[in-house]
Scaffold this motif. Structure first.
Motif, PDB file in Angstrom:
ATOM      1  N   ALA A  88       0.828  -1.196   0.000  1.00 58.75           N
ATOM      2  CA  ALA A  88       0.000   0.000   0.000  1.00 58.75           C
ATOM      3  C   ALA A  88       0.870   1.257   0.000  1.00 58.75           C
ATOM      4  N   LYS A 107      -2.886   5.728   1.443  1.00 55.84           N
ATOM      5  CA  LYS A 107      -3.972   4.866   1.924  1.00 55.84           C
ATOM      6  C   LYS A 107      -4.733   5.546   3.066  1.00 55.84           C
ATOM      7  N   THR A 160      -0.172   3.961  -7.629  1.00 56.17           N
ATOM      8  CA  THR A 160      -0.614   3.376  -6.357  1.00 56.17           C
ATOM      9  C   THR A 160      -1.154   4.444  -5.414  1.00 56.17           C
ATOM     10  N   ARG A 191      -4.643   4.608  -6.590  1.00 49.97           N
ATOM     11  CA  ARG A 191      -5.299   3.326  -6.294  1.00 49.97           C
ATOM     12  C   ARG A 191      -5.679   3.193  -4.828  1.00 49.97           C
ATOM     13  N   ASP A 192      -4.817   3.646  -3.923  1.00 50.65           N
ATOM     14  CA  ASP A 192      -5.017   3.407  -2.499  1.00 50.65           C
ATOM     15  C   ASP A 192      -5.670   4.571  -1.760  1.00 50.65           C
TER      16      ASP A 192
END
Length: 371
Positions: free
Chosen positions: A225, A229, A279, A282-283
């Motif tokens: 992650a 996040k 990412t 995405r997170d």
């Protein structure tokens, strides 16, 4: 078929790299051999005084910081230094590529006889102020060659592109040589008509990045992650007071921490890698961006988002895609109230069904033209 792809000169731009990667990936999946044509911006002419100041600055930094700094000015070295974290992805996935080519003459010399077809696209390849020579992006260097010419998701970036009368005249002749033209925005159809160009325009297609699914991108991303996040990730190309106010308001309303990057064109510090950037989206719990591809990947990864229209970089590309997907309420315009709690819910199955329809149309265009 051997296919040469001509897109915007790479400029350490995440969206620019990823649309090139996506188009090359799709063309390979269709059984063809793509090569990226590396048309670069013309080498800048710099004065002797600038070179001397640059060298002195490099010497001082090397001595004081005990870290080697370039002495001779080299714009390409600066470009590679800032994008060094991106190069692993670029070298692995956006390949093969031609050497750097800086003029029509170099394009002619290198490309003649190497490709059966040429694809111009995607992104704002037909925005004259964004490219070194707009005629190259209408494939002037292929005149007289027995090759196929295709435009895929070509964008003018705005409904009033900055063309001179001479450019309109030259490009009118060149676009008439294309076997097929597809555009990324509806406004592009009006531009072609306004300019009086006659061409085989077959309509609007998706940006190449949307021809791949989230699962396709996951294959090249780490499982670990990212730092985004659970946070609000922002990717802002042009930071200003208005953007700062929006970031603050969203953070307070959602009670989430801000994390992100902005003003990537400024300074010379190396940027994060392409994988890290993806990412981060995405997170993230929520995304705020003024970038077209920041918006696109928020949609691909099903992230609630707000997009702040960046008029200087072209507003039509935002409104066109959001309109097609029924997401115009995600766009923040001047003076708009931001009701974040209402904007955190998106009907993703409905959005995905629209994307599937548009993707089918876009893939059919490519398949038909590359038979």
């Amino acid at each position: 078929m051997r296919i040469g792809i001509l897109t915007l000169p790479f400029n350490n731009n995440y969206g620019g790299y990823l649309q090139a990667y996506a188009l090359m990936t799709v063309i390979r999946q269709l059984g063809h051999e793509p090569t990226m044509i590396m048309r670069r911006h013309d080498k800048p002419k710099v004065s002797c005084s600038f070179k001397i100041k640059y060298a002195l600055k490099g010497i001082v930094k090397t001595v004081l910081c005990c870290k080697k700094h370039p002495i001779l000015y080299d714009v390409e070295a600066e470009f590679r230094h800032k994008g060094k974290n991106m190069l692993k992805f670029v070298n692995q996935y956006i390949a093969p590529e031609t050497p750097y080519l800086y003029s029509k003459e170099e394009l002619c010399k290198y490309c003649e006889g190497k490709f059966d077809a040429y694809i111009v696209g995607s992104d704002q390849v037909w925005r004259a102020i964004y490219v070194p020579d707009i005629k190259n992006y209408f494939l002037d260097f292929t005149e007289g060659w027995n090759v196929k010419r295709i435009a895929y998701a070509a964008s003018f970036g705005t409904d009033k592109p900055e063309y001179s009368d001479e450019q309109i005249k030259h490009c009118k002749k060149l676009i008439g040589l294309f076997d097929a033209v597809s555009l990324r925005e509806e406004s592009g159809l009006s531009v072609v008509s306004t300019f009086g160009w006659k061409a085989n325009v077959e309509g609007v297609v998706l940006d190449p990045t949307m021809l791949l699914a989230a699962e396709d991108y996951q294959k090249v991303l780490p499982l670990k992650a990212s730092e985004s996040k659970g946070k609000i990730f922002y990717y802002v190309l042009d930071r200003n007071d208005r953007i700062n106010a929006i970031l603050s308001e969203v953070s307070q309303n959602l009670d989430k921490e801000l994390y992100g990057i902005s003003d990537i064109q400024k300074g010379n510090e190396p940027l994060i890698s392409i994988e890290e950037w993806l990412t981060d989206i995405r997170d993230a719990e929520f995304v705020i961006t003024d970038s077209f591809h920041g918006m696109v990947f928020s949609i691909i990864f099903h992230k609630p988002f707000l997009v702040v229209v960046n008029k200087n970089r072209g507003a039509d590309r935002f409104t066109n895609l959001l309109s097609m997907l029924g997401l115009l309420d995600r766009m923040v315009v001047e003076g708009a109230n931001i009701d974040v709690k209402m904007k955190t819910s998106i009907d993703w199955p409905n959005v995905d069904s629209k994307i599937i329809h548009l993707k089918t149309k876009s893939m059919n265009f490519l398949k038909q033209q590359l038979q």
